[in-house]
Design a protein around this motif. Structure first.
Motif, mmCIF file in Angstrom:
data_model
loop_
_atom_site.group_PDB
_atom_site.id
_atom_site.type_symbol
_atom_site.label_atom_id
_atom_site.label_comp_id
_atom_site.label_asym_id
_atom_site.label_seq_id
_atom_site.Cartn_x
_atom_site.Cartn_y
_atom_site.Cartn_z
ATOM 1 N N ASP A 204 78.117 70.556 28.004
ATOM 2 C CA ASP A 204 77.973 71.257 29.016
ATOM 3 C C ASP A 204 77.099 71.220 30.183
ATOM 4 O OD1 ASP A 204 79.851 73.219 27.959
ATOM 5 O OD2 ASP A 204 78.317 74.538 27.002
ATOM 6 N N PHE A 205 75.941 70.601 30.100
ATOM 7 C CA PHE A 205 74.958 70.047 30.973
ATOM 8 C C PHE A 205 76.015 68.760 32.148
ATOM 9 C CE2 PHE A 205 72.123 66.892 32.759
ATOM 10 C CZ PHE A 205 71.191 67.562 33.335
ATOM 11 N N HIS A 206 76.551 68.200 31.380
ATOM 12 C CA HIS A 206 77.344 67.063 32.192
ATOM 13 C C HIS A 206 78.371 67.625 32.843
ATOM 14 C CE1 HIS A 206 74.871 63.601 31.665
ATOM 15 N NE2 HIS A 206 74.673 63.751 30.221
ATOM 16 N N ARG A 207 79.147 68.700 32.166
ATOM 17 C CA ARG A 207 80.235 69.357 32.770
ATOM 18 C C ARG A 207 79.777 69.899 34.052
ATOM 19 N NH1 ARG A 207 82.385 71.863 27.478
ATOM 20 N NH2 ARG A 207 84.319 70.547 26.853
ATOM 21 N N GLU A 208 78.619 70.741 33.924
ATOM 22 C CA GLU A 208 77.917 71.406 35.081
ATOM 23 C C GLU A 208 77.247 70.473 36.274
ATOM 24 O OE1 GLU A 208 75.172 73.477 32.591
ATOM 25 O OE2 GLU A 208 76.781 74.928 31.833
ATOM 26 N N THR A 209 76.889 69.303 35.744
ATOM 27 C CA THR A 209 76.379 68.384 36.580
ATOM 28 C C THR A 209 77.490 68.080 37.728
ATOM 29 O OG1 THR A 209 74.779 67.696 35.182
ATOM 30 C CG2 THR A 209 75.353 65.991 37.163
ATOM 31 N N LEU A 210 78.768 67.546 37.166
ATOM 32 C CA LEU A 210 79.917 67.256 38.129
ATOM 33 C C LEU A 210 80.107 68.472 38.911
ATOM 34 C CD1 LEU A 210 81.960 65.175 38.922
ATOM 35 C CD2 LEU A 210 83.358 66.144 37.282
ATOM 36 N N ALA A 211 80.120 69.732 38.484
ATOM 37 C CA ALA A 211 80.456 70.862 39.269
ATOM 38 C C ALA A 211 79.425 70.789 40.476
ATOM 39 C CB ALA A 211 80.473 72.038 38.378
ATOM 40 N N LEU A 212 78.292 70.786 40.191
ATOM 41 C CA LEU A 212 77.151 70.701 41.255
ATOM 42 C C LEU A 212 77.283 69.462 42.102
ATOM 43 C CD1 LEU A 212 73.964 71.707 38.863
ATOM 44 C CD2 LEU A 212 75.076 73.164 40.639
ATOM 45 N N LYS A 213 77.702 68.307 41.925
ATOM 46 C CA LYS A 213 77.953 67.485 42.561
ATOM 47 C C LYS A 213 78.965 67.850 43.665
ATOM 48 C CE LYS A 213 74.937 64.751 41.353
ATOM 49 N NZ LYS A 213 73.771 64.307 42.335
ATOM 50 N N CYS A 214 79.848 68.703 43.379
ATOM 51 C CA CYS A 214 80.892 69.003 44.345
ATOM 52 C C CYS A 214 80.599 70.157 45.169
ATOM 53 C CB CYS A 214 82.298 69.310 43.394
ATOM 54 S SG CYS A 214 82.954 67.778 42.432
ATOM 55 N N ALA A 215 79.756 70.922 44.703
ATOM 56 C CA ALA A 215 79.162 72.240 45.186
ATOM 57 C C ALA A 215 78.966 72.094 46.797
ATOM 58 C CB ALA A 215 78.190 72.748 44.576
ATOM 59 N N GLY A 216 79.407 73.021 47.425
ATOM 60 C CA GLY A 216 79.090 73.175 48.876
ATOM 61 C C GLY A 216 79.817 72.329 49.809
ATOM 62 N N LEU A 217 80.943 71.477 49.248
ATOM 63 C CA LEU A 217 81.429 70.522 50.105
ATOM 64 C C LEU A 217 82.851 71.090 50.294
ATOM 65 C CD1 LEU A 217 80.644 67.109 48.295
ATOM 66 C CD2 LEU A 217 79.661 68.022 50.409
ATOM 67 N N GLU B 69 75.951 76.889 37.458
ATOM 68 C CA GLU B 69 74.625 76.724 37.084
ATOM 69 C C GLU B 69 74.408 75.810 36.048
ATOM 70 O OE1 GLU B 69 71.961 80.401 37.060
ATOM 71 O OE2 GLU B 69 73.335 81.216 38.344
ATOM 72 N N ARG B 70 73.331 74.854 36.069
ATOM 73 C CA ARG B 70 73.274 73.983 34.871
ATOM 74 C C ARG B 70 72.125 74.324 34.121
ATOM 75 N NH1 ARG B 70 72.364 68.061 36.696
ATOM 76 N NH2 ARG B 70 70.122 68.682 37.272
ATOM 77 N N THR B 71 72.492 74.568 32.787
ATOM 78 C CA THR B 71 71.617 75.094 31.941
ATOM 79 C C THR B 71 70.760 74.062 31.228
ATOM 80 O OG1 THR B 71 73.455 74.916 30.193
ATOM 81 C CG2 THR B 71 72.977 76.955 31.279
ATOM 82 N N GLU B 72 69.583 74.422 30.924
ATOM 83 C CA GLU B 72 68.864 73.197 30.172
ATOM 84 C C GLU B 72 69.159 73.019 28.867
ATOM 85 O OE1 GLU B 72 64.117 72.161 30.099
ATOM 86 O OE2 GLU B 72 64.955 73.326 31.935
ATOM 87 N N VAL B 73 69.100 71.680 28.521
ATOM 88 C CA VAL B 73 69.613 71.624 26.914
ATOM 89 C C VAL B 73 68.461 71.605 25.999
ATOM 90 C CG1 VAL B 73 70.648 69.688 25.432
ATOM 91 C CG2 VAL B 73 71.236 69.773 27.845
ATOM 92 N N SER B 74 68.310 72.356 24.971
ATOM 93 C CA SER B 74 67.294 72.504 23.962
ATOM 94 C C SER B 74 66.702 71.306 23.606
ATOM 95 C CB SER B 74 67.485 73.197 22.821
ATOM 96 O OG SER B 74 66.757 73.398 21.923
ATOM 97 N N THR B 75 65.706 70.878 23.339
ATOM 98 C CA THR B 75 64.996 69.625 22.682
ATOM 99 C C THR B 75 64.753 69.905 21.222
ATOM 100 O OG1 THR B 75 62.549 70.538 23.104
ATOM 101 C CG2 THR B 75 63.758 69.340 25.108
ATOM 102 N N ILE B 76 65.098 70.932 20.793
ATOM 103 C CA ILE B 76 64.858 71.091 19.250
ATOM 104 C C ILE B 76 66.044 71.617 18.548
ATOM 105 C CG2 ILE B 76 62.427 71.119 19.405
ATOM 106 C CD1 ILE B 76 62.592 74.239 19.324
ATOM 107 N N ALA B 77 66.884 71.804 19.071
ATOM 108 C CA ALA B 77 68.274 72.296 18.601
ATOM 109 C C ALA B 77 68.819 71.453 17.323
ATOM 110 C CB ALA B 77 69.560 72.593 19.706
#
Length: 169
Positions: A24-37, A5-13
């Motif tokens: 982590d957002f970008h790691r999760e994005t790559l995983a999501l691009k591979c999901a279901g294939l 699951e991709r987590t939302e990045v804080s805008t005020i951290a």
């Protein structure tokens, strides 16, 4: 295949939380691009003569995590997983036995090791090893990793759209 699951990045951290969040957002994005294939779809390449595939990208990012966190930051003797002097792009050269499950397991392990190695360090801490004659701060490594994932996630976007028409995420 594991669910990501991709987590939302804080805008005020603060700076560290922001850098780790975007990585982590970008790691999760790559995983999501591979999901279901399936493995065959994950092996599909972009356009000749390129050997770029989603499976190859996951293997590449496992190498990148390993190089920057284990070898450069920590100074570990961590030999390459997929490439060699004879085959410097080996992570993209897939054999018939190479599976996404195996690559994802390795990639996740490298991500976890990267997190462990970075956890106790300041963003200003410098690497134990040099690369190209320079030492790097953890801050620089985080920014570089974000850039590396963002660039390759653009490739993953195009690969996924070519495979099954899926866009977004």
């Amino acid at each position: 295949m594991t669910t990501w699951e991709r987590t939302e990045v804080s805008t005020i951290a603060g700076e560290r939380e922001m850098l780790e969040g975007w990585l982590d957002f970008h790691r999760e994005t790559l995983a999501l691009k591979c999901a279901g294939l399936g493995d065959e779809q994950l092996r599909e390449t972009s356009v000749p003569p390129s050997g770029l595939s989603l499976l190859g990208l996951v293997r590449h990012m496992a190498e990148v995590e390993r190089i920057w966190f284990r070898r450069v930051l920590e100074g570990e003797a961590a030999p390459p997983l997929y490439f060699s002097d004879e085959d410097p792009d080996g992570e993209f050269h897939l054999g018939s036995a190479d599976t996404f499950e195996a690559a994802e397991t390795v990639w996740r392990a490298e991500i976890e090791r990267a997190r462990e190695l970075a956890a106790s360090r300041s963003l200003d801490d410098t690497s134990k090893e040099e690369r190209h004659g320079k030492r790097f701060s953890l801050r620089w490594i985080y920014v570089h990793m974000i850039e590396e994932y963002a660039r390759h996630n653009g490739h993953a976007d195009l690969l996924r759209e070519r495979i099954d028409g899926a866009t977004g995420a």
